[in-house]
Design an enzyme around this catalytic site. Structure first.
Site, PDB file in Angstrom:
ATOM      1  N   HIS A   1     -52.978 -85.625   4.137  1.00  0.00           N
ATOM      2  CA  HIS A   1     -52.513 -86.801   4.837  1.00  0.00           C
ATOM      3  C   HIS A   1     -53.304 -88.060   5.000  1.00  0.00           C
ATOM      4  O   HIS A   1     -54.646 -88.091   4.914  1.00  0.00           O
ATOM      5  CB  HIS A   1     -52.323 -86.287   6.378  1.00  0.00           C
ATOM      6  CG  HIS A   1     -51.290 -86.838   6.944  1.00  0.00           C
ATOM      7  ND1 HIS A   1     -51.345 -87.874   7.667  1.00  0.00           N
ATOM      8  CD2 HIS A   1     -49.899 -86.406   7.287  1.00  0.00           C
ATOM      9  CE1 HIS A   1     -50.399 -88.438   8.451  1.00  0.00           C
ATOM     10  NE2 HIS A   1     -49.408 -87.596   7.967  1.00  0.00           N
TER      11      HIS A   1
ATOM     12  N   ASP B   1     -46.132 -79.739   6.965  1.00  0.00           N
ATOM     13  CA  ASP B   1     -45.174 -79.336   6.119  1.00  0.00           C
ATOM     14  C   ASP B   1     -45.433 -78.089   5.313  1.00  0.00           C
ATOM     15  O   ASP B   1     -44.600 -77.439   4.700  1.00  0.00           O
ATOM     16  CB  ASP B   1     -44.898 -80.558   4.947  1.00  0.00           C
ATOM     17  CG  ASP B   1     -44.052 -81.531   5.482  1.00  0.00           C
ATOM     18  OD1 ASP B   1     -43.401 -81.232   6.369  1.00  0.00           O
ATOM     19  OD2 ASP B   1     -44.264 -82.692   5.148  1.00  0.00           O
TER      20      ASP B   1
HETATM   21  N1  ACO Z   1     -53.741 -82.072  -3.843  1.00  0.00           N
HETATM   22  C1  ACO Z   1     -54.749 -82.302  -4.391  1.00  0.00           C
HETATM   23  N2  ACO Z   1     -55.454 -83.675  -4.272  1.00  0.00           N
HETATM   24  C2  ACO Z   1     -55.066 -84.337  -3.334  1.00  0.00           C
HETATM   25  C3  ACO Z   1     -54.007 -83.983  -2.401  1.00  0.00           C
HETATM   26  C4  ACO Z   1     -53.333 -82.762  -2.523  1.00  0.00           C
HETATM   27  N3  ACO Z   1     -52.256 -82.429  -1.766  1.00  0.00           N
HETATM   28  N4  ACO Z   1     -54.007 -85.129  -1.578  1.00  0.00           N
HETATM   29  C5  ACO Z   1     -55.007 -85.850  -1.749  1.00  0.00           C
HETATM   30  N5  ACO Z   1     -55.832 -85.281  -2.909  1.00  0.00           N
HETATM   31  C6  ACO Z   1     -56.822 -86.049  -3.489  1.00  0.00           C
HETATM   32  C7  ACO Z   1     -56.671 -87.381  -4.339  1.00  0.00           C
HETATM   33  O1  ACO Z   1     -56.215 -87.142  -5.751  1.00  0.00           O
HETATM   34  C8  ACO Z   1     -57.686 -88.114  -4.234  1.00  0.00           C
HETATM   35  O2  ACO Z   1     -58.777 -87.551  -4.963  1.00  0.00           O
HETATM   36  P1  ACO Z   1     -59.767 -88.620  -5.568  1.00  0.00           P
HETATM   37  O3  ACO Z   1     -60.646 -89.062  -4.518  1.00  0.00           O
HETATM   38  O4  ACO Z   1     -60.721 -87.666  -6.316  1.00  0.00           O
HETATM   39  O5  ACO Z   1     -59.194 -89.660  -6.324  1.00  0.00           O
HETATM   40  C9  ACO Z   1     -58.196 -87.968  -2.566  1.00  0.00           C
HETATM   41  O6  ACO Z   1     -57.638 -86.851  -2.311  1.00  0.00           O
HETATM   42  C10 ACO Z   1     -57.582 -88.878  -1.733  1.00  0.00           C
HETATM   43  O7  ACO Z   1     -56.375 -88.720  -1.628  1.00  0.00           O
HETATM   44  P2  ACO Z   1     -55.188 -89.953  -1.650  1.00  0.00           P
HETATM   45  O8  ACO Z   1     -54.040 -90.014  -2.573  1.00  0.00           O
HETATM   46  O9  ACO Z   1     -55.982 -91.491  -1.773  1.00  0.00           O
HETATM   47  O10 ACO Z   1     -54.662 -90.003   0.003  1.00  0.00           O
HETATM   48  P3  ACO Z   1     -53.414 -90.697   0.329  1.00  0.00           P
HETATM   49  O11 ACO Z   1     -53.719 -90.858   1.921  1.00  0.00           O
HETATM   50  O12 ACO Z   1     -52.957 -92.005  -0.154  1.00  0.00           O
HETATM   51  O13 ACO Z   1     -52.380 -89.735   0.330  1.00  0.00           O
HETATM   52  C11 ACO Z   1     -50.881 -87.823   0.718  1.00  0.00           C
HETATM   53  C12 ACO Z   1     -51.729 -88.834   1.260  1.00  0.00           C
HETATM   54  C13 ACO Z   1     -49.582 -88.742  -0.045  1.00  0.00           C
HETATM   55  C14 ACO Z   1     -50.056 -86.988   1.882  1.00  0.00           C
HETATM   56  C15 ACO Z   1     -51.405 -86.980  -0.340  1.00  0.00           C
HETATM   57  O14 ACO Z   1     -52.366 -86.206   0.285  1.00  0.00           O
HETATM   58  C16 ACO Z   1     -50.437 -85.909  -0.947  1.00  0.00           C
HETATM   59  O15 ACO Z   1     -49.693 -86.513  -1.815  1.00  0.00           O
HETATM   60  N6  ACO Z   1     -50.409 -84.815  -0.411  1.00  0.00           N
HETATM   61  C17 ACO Z   1     -49.208 -83.896  -0.868  1.00  0.00           C
HETATM   62  C18 ACO Z   1     -47.806 -84.281  -0.654  1.00  0.00           C
HETATM   63  C19 ACO Z   1     -47.726 -83.826   1.093  1.00  0.00           C
HETATM   64  O16 ACO Z   1     -48.037 -82.728   1.660  1.00  0.00           O
HETATM   65  N7  ACO Z   1     -47.127 -84.836   1.766  1.00  0.00           N
HETATM   66  C20 ACO Z   1     -46.789 -84.597   3.164  1.00  0.00           C
HETATM   67  C21 ACO Z   1     -47.453 -85.703   4.145  1.00  0.00           C
HETATM   68  S1  ACO Z   1     -47.183 -85.232   5.642  1.00  0.00           S
HETATM   69  C22 ACO Z   1     -45.487 -85.623   6.236  1.00  0.00           C
HETATM   70  O17 ACO Z   1     -45.082 -86.667   5.449  1.00  0.00           O
HETATM   71  C23 ACO Z   1     -44.896 -85.317   7.409  1.00  0.00           C
END
Ligand code: ACO
Length: 436
Positions: free
Chosen positions: A313, A371
């Site tokens: 998140h 979720d």
């Molecule tokens: N699976 C694997 N790796 C992940 C995930 C994941 N679900 N989420 C983040 N990471 C990793 C990224 O690849 C990144 O790795 P790095 O530092 O080696 O490059 C690191 O963790 C940081 O992640 P960011 O993408 O910078 O985090 P951001 O805050 O931009 O993204 C998000 C948040 C979009 C929610 C992301 O975690 C994601 O895509 N999760 C899966 C989708 C999801 O469950 N969304 C629901 C959100 S809650 C809602 O809307 C109610």
């Protein structure tokens, strides 16, 4: 906003004059640096794609402490609201700033119930869609179309119009989601029953049919209500910011909320519950629990583009408090339905355990979000997977409206208009086609 005695000073290494920037204190949470005069005084913009460090507004509605895993609506912890209040009380809180007393609760419930039906002609509009259209495609259209049916509540600058539009949207969203569902499965629409609670009425419109009596299951109704409460608002997330930006042009409330629905659809936001269930289905097809290791390997591979849906998140760098509550509801619902041995649920629990112990997720502070569980609960209730995000949109509607109304009521509000760092071609001349 409360000004702070402290000032931030911005200085430049090229000898340009430095600039003092005012600081404002929130009641809780980080202070903000006011950069509104930055461009006028320095000719420079700030650069913050994805709004990682930018507050786009001040707000009194929702507070999140992502490190502590804390969520407050108007100051009340989400745990207390989920356990002691129903969804309509939560709506009253978000819209008007306080929980209703007994008389206000009766009055608010009656006002919402009074607006649960939609214009009969919406049925014909709905019939224009293909029966296999995605429910979010239908919802984007239906919510936008409300502005064509309710002309007397489209002036965003008129407080009476905003109030009636708010009540209409909250009241009609369950009817529209249920209609979209009934349409895709070819069953007759069920009219709302106003003697039922908000959530029981939604379930009746979803699952009843005219041929036999529909018996409510209290555990499932409570679970539905909790899903609505947990998704009701989440401060300046992508869809809420979309609603604010769209509404900032003065467009009507139905159009602004339709923009929020469209934004929510994406798999990185509201579409994650659907994507999470689909992911569990894919792992199941690969071979189930035994294949989790292989799947996690793909997730860790930067070139694979595979994410563990329902994990991570932007704001929570701790357990999402809504996930804790949804996990509890998940056990209650599966227990009530005798589904604890459901293979998908077992797979989800095994996946959660492995991910929570894996250094990739631990070091990046990636925890399950709401979720991860809400999809399992909705599936157990009988909601089809493609409808999950529409249920989320239904619940978030009150948050979107509360945020939109807060923005319109803010004397400092302006049309939202971000700036950019231009890195394209400098000015050039169009050559005759033979010379290009
Ligand atoms: N699976 C694997 N790796 C992940 C995930 C994941 N679900 N989420 C983040 N990471 C990793 C990224 O690849 C990144 O790795 P790095 O530092 O080696 O490059 C690191 O963790 C940081 O992640 P960011 O993408 O910078 O985090 P951001 O805050 O931009 O993204 C998000 C948040 C979009 C929610 C992301 O975690 C994601 O895509 N999760 C899966 C989708 C999801 O469950 N969304 C629901 C959100 S809650 C809602 O809307 C109610």
């Amino acid at each position: 906003m409360t000004p702070s005695d402290v000032k931030a000073t911005l200085s430049f290494s090229d000898g340009s004059p430095s600039m003092d920037l005012p600081l404002y204190k929130g009641n809780i949470g980080p202070d903000v640096i006011d950069i509104r005069k930055l461009y006028g005084q320095t000719g420079k913009f700030t650069y913050d794609p994805g709004f990682l460090s930018t507050a786009s507004c001040n707000s009194t509605i929702t507070y999140i402490d992502g490190d502590k895993g804390e969520l407050l609506y108007r100051g009340y912890p989400i745990e207390q609201l989920a356990k002691n209040c129903d969804f309509l009380e939560t709506c009253h809180l978000l819209l008007y700033g306080d929980l209703p007393d007994a008389a206000q609760r009766v009055d608010f419930t009656a006002r919402v119930s009074n607006h649960t039906m939609v214009h009969e002609q919406m049925q014909f509009f709905l019939r224009g869609f293909r029966r296999d259209a995605h429910p979010m495609a239908i919802m984007t259209g239906l919510v936008g179309a409300l502005s064509a049916f309710y002309h007397d509540s489209t002036d965003i600058n008129n407080p009476e119009h905003r109030e009636i539009a708010a009540i209409r949207l909250i009241a009609k969203m369950p009817t529209l989601v249920a209609m979209a569902y009934k349409y895709t499965c070819g069953q007759p629409y069920m009219y709302p029953k106003n003697k039922l609670s908000y959530s029981a009425n939604f379930m009746q419109m979803m699952f009843a049919n005219p041929c036999e009596e529909y018996v409510q299951n209290d555990v499932l109704v409570r679970a539905m209500d909790r899903i609505f409460i947990l998704h009701a608002d989440h401060e300046q997330n992508a869809s809420t910011s979309t609603v604010r930006l769209c509404g900032s042009s003065g467009t009507n409330p139905f159009a602004a909320i339709a923009a929020g629905v469209a934004c929510l659809w994406g798999p990185a936001h509201g579409g994650a519950n659907e994507a999470c269930l689909n992911m569990l289905g894919d792992i199941q097809k690969m071979g189930g629990v035994e294949k989790i290791g292989e799947f996690i390997k793909q997730v860790k591979d930067k070139n694979s583009n595979v994410k563990l849906m329902g994990f991570g998140h932007r704001v929570y760098k701790n357990y999402d408090p809504r996930a804790t509550l949804m996990r509890e509801t998940c056990h209650e619902v599966l227990g009530a339905l005798g589904l604890h041995d459901d293979p998908l649920f077992k797979l989800a629990m095994a996946l959660e355990k492995i991910a929570l112990e894996d250094d990739y997720f631990v070091s990046r502070k990636l925890y399950p979000n709401v979720d991860f569980y809400s999809g399992i609960v909705q599936r157990a209730i009988g909601i089809p997977v493609p409808l999950f995000t529409a249920v989320f949109a239904l619940a978030r509607t009150v948050g979107w409206i509360a945020q939109l109304n807060e923005m319109i009521g803010d004397p400092e509000y302006k049309i939202g208009r971000p700036r950019q760092l231009y890195v394209g071609a400098a000015q050039r001349n169009v050559l005759p086609i033979a010379q290009r």
